[in-house]
Design a protein around this motif. Structure first.
Motif, PDB file in Angstrom:
ATOM      1  N   LEU A 170       0.827  -1.213   0.000  1.00 53.27           N
ATOM      2  CA  LEU A 170       0.000   0.000   0.000  1.00 53.27           C
ATOM      3  C   LEU A 170       0.859   1.259   0.000  1.00 53.27           C
ATOM      4  CD1 LEU A 170      -3.086  -0.307   2.363  1.00 53.27           C
ATOM      5  CD2 LEU A 170      -3.017   0.546   0.042  1.00 53.27           C
ATOM      6  N   ILE A 171       1.880   1.236   0.804  1.00 53.84           N
ATOM      7  CA  ILE A 171       2.747   2.416   0.883  1.00 53.84           C
ATOM      8  C   ILE A 171       3.388   2.693  -0.472  1.00 53.84           C
ATOM      9  CG2 ILE A 171       4.875   3.327   1.891  1.00 53.84           C
ATOM     10  CD1 ILE A 171       4.093   1.801   4.488  1.00 53.84           C
ATOM     11  N   LEU A 172       3.877   1.651  -1.099  1.00 53.00           N
ATOM     12  CA  LEU A 172       4.500   1.837  -2.418  1.00 53.00           C
ATOM     13  C   LEU A 172       3.501   2.406  -3.414  1.00 53.00           C
ATOM     14  CD1 LEU A 172       6.645  -1.421  -2.825  1.00 53.00           C
ATOM     15  CD2 LEU A 172       7.412   0.843  -2.136  1.00 53.00           C
ATOM     16  N   GLU A 173       2.318   1.845  -3.395  1.00 53.81           N
ATOM     17  CA  GLU A 173       1.297   2.290  -4.334  1.00 53.81           C
ATOM     18  C   GLU A 173       0.869   3.731  -4.059  1.00 53.81           C
ATOM     19  OE1 GLU A 173       0.775  -0.732  -7.141  1.00 53.81           O
ATOM     20  OE2 GLU A 173      -0.051   1.279  -7.012  1.00 53.81           O
ATOM     21  N   LEU A 174       0.576   3.983  -2.803  1.00 53.48           N
ATOM     22  CA  LEU A 174       0.074   5.316  -2.461  1.00 53.48           C
ATOM     23  C   LEU A 174       1.151   6.379  -2.638  1.00 53.48           C
ATOM     24  CD1 LEU A 174      -2.129   4.439   0.637  1.00 53.48           C
ATOM     25  CD2 LEU A 174      -2.855   4.837  -1.711  1.00 53.48           C
ATOM     26  N   HIS A 175       2.378   5.995  -2.358  1.00 54.85           N
ATOM     27  CA  HIS A 175       3.451   6.972  -2.547  1.00 54.85           C
ATOM     28  C   HIS A 175       3.658   7.276  -4.028  1.00 54.85           C
ATOM     29  CE1 HIS A 175       7.526   8.695  -2.791  1.00 54.85           C
ATOM     30  NE2 HIS A 175       7.276   9.163  -1.582  1.00 54.85           N
ATOM     31  N   SER A 176       3.465   6.275  -4.847  1.00 57.25           N
ATOM     32  CA  SER A 176       3.615   6.526  -6.286  1.00 57.25           C
ATOM     33  C   SER A 176       2.546   7.490  -6.771  1.00 57.25           C
ATOM     34  CB  SER A 176       3.543   5.203  -7.069  1.00 57.25           C
ATOM     35  OG  SER A 176       2.218   4.717  -7.068  1.00 57.25           O
ATOM     36  N   ARG A 194      12.054   6.301   4.403  1.00 55.70           N
ATOM     37  CA  ARG A 194      13.427   6.789   4.402  1.00 55.70           C
ATOM     38  C   ARG A 194      14.425   5.687   4.692  1.00 55.70           C
ATOM     39  NH1 ARG A 194      14.549  11.912   4.152  1.00 55.70           N
ATOM     40  NH2 ARG A 194      16.546  11.566   5.146  1.00 55.70           N
ATOM     41  N   THR A 195      14.089   4.827   5.634  1.00 57.40           N
ATOM     42  CA  THR A 195      15.068   3.819   6.031  1.00 57.40           C
ATOM     43  C   THR A 195      15.086   2.625   5.101  1.00 57.40           C
ATOM     44  OG1 THR A 195      13.508   2.770   7.539  1.00 57.40           O
ATOM     45  CG2 THR A 195      14.945   4.452   8.450  1.00 57.40           C
ATOM     46  N   ARG A 196      13.926   2.230   4.606  1.00 55.25           N
ATOM     47  CA  ARG A 196      13.862   1.016   3.792  1.00 55.25           C
ATOM     48  C   ARG A 196      13.908   1.312   2.298  1.00 55.25           C
ATOM     49  NH1 ARG A 196      12.063  -3.430   6.491  1.00 55.25           N
ATOM     50  NH2 ARG A 196      12.384  -3.250   8.707  1.00 55.25           N
ATOM     51  N   VAL A 197      12.984   2.130   1.879  1.00 50.93           N
ATOM     52  CA  VAL A 197      12.835   2.337   0.432  1.00 50.93           C
ATOM     53  C   VAL A 197      13.999   3.147  -0.128  1.00 50.93           C
ATOM     54  CG1 VAL A 197      11.352   3.215  -1.378  1.00 50.93           C
ATOM     55  CG2 VAL A 197      10.350   2.134   0.627  1.00 50.93           C
ATOM     56  N   GLN A 198      14.346   4.206   0.571  1.00 50.60           N
ATOM     57  CA  GLN A 198      15.449   5.020   0.081  1.00 50.60           C
ATOM     58  C   GLN A 198      16.772   4.268   0.110  1.00 50.60           C
ATOM     59  OE1 GLN A 198      15.594   8.950   1.805  1.00 50.60           O
ATOM     60  NE2 GLN A 198      13.860   9.628   0.567  1.00 50.60           N
ATOM     61  N   LYS A 199      16.847   3.328   1.011  1.00 48.88           N
ATOM     62  CA  LYS A 199      18.063   2.507   1.068  1.00 48.88           C
ATOM     63  C   LYS A 199      18.234   1.726  -0.231  1.00 48.88           C
ATOM     64  CE  LYS A 199      18.281  -1.364   3.516  1.00 48.88           C
ATOM     65  NZ  LYS A 199      18.185  -2.185   4.736  1.00 48.88           N
ATOM     66  N   HIS A 200      17.130   1.212  -0.718  1.00 47.95           N
ATOM     67  CA  HIS A 200      17.190   0.424  -1.954  1.00 47.95           C
ATOM     68  C   HIS A 200      17.455   1.300  -3.167  1.00 47.95           C
ATOM     69  CE1 HIS A 200      16.351  -3.286   0.027  1.00 47.95           C
ATOM     70  NE2 HIS A 200      15.365  -2.717   0.670  1.00 47.95           N
ATOM     71  N   ALA A 201      16.944   2.502  -3.108  1.00 47.49           N
ATOM     72  CA  ALA A 201      17.248   3.445  -4.190  1.00 47.49           C
ATOM     73  C   ALA A 201      18.742   3.724  -4.211  1.00 47.49           C
ATOM     74  CB  ALA A 201      16.455   4.730  -3.992  1.00 47.49           C
ATOM     75  N   GLN A 216      21.028   1.688  -3.148  1.00 49.71           N
ATOM     76  CA  GLN A 216      21.707   0.503  -3.661  1.00 49.71           C
ATOM     77  C   GLN A 216      21.637   0.439  -5.180  1.00 49.71           C
ATOM     78  OE1 GLN A 216      19.690  -2.461  -1.324  1.00 49.71           O
ATOM     79  NE2 GLN A 216      21.263  -2.494   0.263  1.00 49.71           N
ATOM     80  N   LEU A 217      20.527   0.954  -5.692  1.00 49.13           N
ATOM     81  CA  LEU A 217      20.381   0.992  -7.154  1.00 49.13           C
ATOM     82  C   LEU A 217      21.090   2.197  -7.758  1.00 49.13           C
ATOM     83  CD1 LEU A 217      16.625  -0.002  -7.477  1.00 49.13           C
ATOM     84  CD2 LEU A 217      18.570  -1.332  -8.279  1.00 49.13           C
ATOM     85  N   GLN A 218      21.653   2.991  -6.879  1.00 45.18           N
ATOM     86  CA  GLN A 218      22.366   4.199  -7.303  1.00 45.18           C
ATOM     87  C   GLN A 218      21.464   5.127  -8.125  1.00 45.18           C
ATOM     88  OE1 GLN A 218      25.870   2.404  -9.114  1.00 45.18           O
ATOM     89  NE2 GLN A 218      27.029   2.858  -7.265  1.00 45.18           N
ATOM     90  N   CYS A 219      20.256   5.279  -7.659  1.00 48.48           N
ATOM     91  CA  CYS A 219      19.376   6.236  -8.307  1.00 48.48           C
ATOM     92  C   CYS A 219      18.537   6.937  -7.240  1.00 48.48           C
ATOM     93  CB  CYS A 219      18.474   5.556  -9.338  1.00 48.48           C
ATOM     94  SG  CYS A 219      17.377   4.327  -8.665  1.00 48.48           S
ATOM     95  N   ASP A 220      17.925   7.995  -7.641  1.00 52.75           N
ATOM     96  CA  ASP A 220      17.097   8.756  -6.724  1.00 52.75           C
ATOM     97  C   ASP A 220      15.732   8.095  -6.574  1.00 52.75           C
ATOM     98  OD1 ASP A 220      16.964  11.633  -5.370  1.00 52.75           O
ATOM     99  OD2 ASP A 220      14.998  11.190  -6.276  1.00 52.75           O
ATOM    100  N   VAL A 221      15.146   8.179  -5.376  1.00 43.39           N
ATOM    101  CA  VAL A 221      13.821   7.573  -5.171  1.00 43.39           C
ATOM    102  C   VAL A 221      12.770   8.196  -6.075  1.00 43.39           C
ATOM    103  CG1 VAL A 221      13.913   6.672  -2.836  1.00 43.39           C
ATOM    104  CG2 VAL A 221      13.546   9.088  -3.176  1.00 43.39           C
ATOM    105  N   GLN A 246      13.709   5.709 -13.166  1.00 40.04           N
ATOM    106  CA  GLN A 246      14.265   4.355 -13.071  1.00 40.04           C
ATOM    107  C   GLN A 246      13.784   3.657 -11.810  1.00 40.04           C
ATOM    108  OE1 GLN A 246      18.519   4.135 -12.753  1.00 40.04           O
ATOM    109  NE2 GLN A 246      18.489   1.946 -12.335  1.00 40.04           N
ATOM    110  N   PHE A 247      13.834   4.387 -10.700  1.00 35.92           N
ATOM    111  CA  PHE A 247      13.432   3.770  -9.449  1.00 35.92           C
ATOM    112  C   PHE A 247      11.933   3.492  -9.415  1.00 35.92           C
ATOM    113  CE2 PHE A 247      12.340   3.750  -4.905  1.00 35.92           C
ATOM    114  CZ  PHE A 247      13.170   2.710  -4.502  1.00 35.92           C
ATOM    115  N   LYS A 248      11.173   4.441  -9.911  1.00 35.43           N
ATOM    116  CA  LYS A 248       9.724   4.249  -9.930  1.00 35.43           C
ATOM    117  C   LYS A 248       9.349   3.065 -10.825  1.00 35.43           C
ATOM    118  CE  LYS A 248       8.462   8.982  -8.764  1.00 35.43           C
ATOM    119  NZ  LYS A 248       8.051  10.302  -9.256  1.00 35.43           N
TER     120      LYS A 248
END
Length: 291
Positions: A85-91, A117-124, A126-131, A135-137
């Motif tokens: 839900l968070i991913l969807e709603l944030h998009s 900030r702690t989970r999702v941005q961490k993965h961004a 790791q992918l070396q891109c901005d949240v 690309q990240f979206k």
DNA sequence: AAAGAATTCAACCGCTCCAAC
DNA sequence: CGTTGGAGCGGTTGAATTCTT
């Protein structure tokens, strides 16, 4: 120095004049605030702080109440469904944390914001891109979300199988009689329970619907089975998924994640690939296995 | 076992919005 | 119409905790 021995480095002169406290709340302060609101109600935070005898700003009291003391605050790990839900709603809404939080009963905007900030941005990272990058979206839309749906579905199957083996097992419930939840944190010296206004959870703004009853039993160690216990309740609710331009029952994509993908996410284009893809899965597997 | 790094999350800050006066 | 105060929001900080070396 505050009462905990920590320096109040950010205290202003005016704060010192009025002897305002900052920093972590003590159990005693929690007790005072909880009982004051229980008997007088919330709102008018500045005068509430004064009348309750708390040497805190109204803002601080409000925040403490909303994010921590409020009886319907749900604590513990963010479930798979909530992640989805968070991913969807944030998009859809971006950093509109309070708006997103309205769709996750018991979760606070602060908690969701921290999660992001702690989970999702961490993965961004790791992918070396901005949240906020395309690309990240795209990665979220095309990879994470379908993956999450699959995980939810798989876990639901496992949960239902174990439930049929042990039908009496319960992973969540709420005591409606005294307004306290299993994982609700109340001040330690609340052993006998503070006096609360009557009238059920409405008094504290608990949203109606089954989802608000999905309280996990652990404050920090939800098992996968426990998390998935929420699935059956969530299937009765509808959520807005922007990719579909409308509301759909949660069950739609729990029973058919590919239909969810095909409905709204038809441009299933992978922008990265190769090592990047491998890194994503590794990272995500770690992420999910942490749950 | 200890030290340092990384992560988490409660709490604060500054800002905006809105209603009352 | 301008001012004031309350409420709420999003961004940021830093202490506590957990993980890694």
């Amino acid at each position: 120095m505050d009462v905990n021995g920590r320096p109040c480095t950010s205290a202003t002169q005016s704060d010192e004049d009025t002897d305002l406290r900052r920093g972590p709340w003590t159990d005693e302060e929690d007790l005072i605030l909880f009982n004051y609101i229980a008997s007088h109600g919330e709102g008018r935070w500045n005068s509430l702080a004064r009348h309750a005898g708390l040497k805190r700003t109204g803002k601080s009291c409000r925040l403490r109440w909303l994010n921590y003391l409020r009886p319907d605050v749900r604590r513990g790990n963010i479930t798979l469904q909530e992640q989805l839900l968070i991913l969807e709603l944030h998009s859809r809404w971006g950093n509109r944390w309070s708006k997103i939080a309205q769709h996750l009963p018991g979760r606070t905007d602060n908690e969701i914001k921290n999660y992001w900030r702690t989970r999702v941005q961490k993965h961004a990272k790791q992918l070396q891109c901005d949240v906020n990058s395309k690309q990240f979206k795209d990665t979220m839309r095309d990879q994470w979300i379908p993956r999450l749906v699959e995980r939810i579905q798989a876990a639901a199957v496992t949960a239902s199988a174990s439930a049929s083996n042990n039908f009496t097992a319960t992973t969540h419930h709420i005591n409606h009689n005294n307004n306290t939840t299993i994982n609700q944190k109340v001040p330690n010296n609340f052993a006998a329970g503070p006096v609360l206004p009557t009238g059920g959870n409405h008094e504290f703004g608990v949203e109606q619907g089954n989802a608000s009853d999905n309280y996990s039993t652990g404050a920090s160690s939800d098992s996968l089975a426990t998390q998935v216990s929420a699935v059956s309740d969530l299937t009765t609710d509808s959520y807005y998924f922007p990719a579909n331009n409308g509301f759909h029952g949660y069950a739609d994509f729990l029973t058919s994640p590919t239909s969810y993908i095909n409905h709204g996410l038809d441009n299933n284009v992978w922008l990265g690939g190769g090592d990047l893809l491998e890194n994503l899965w590794n990272a995500e597997d770690i992420w999910l296995s942490e749950q």
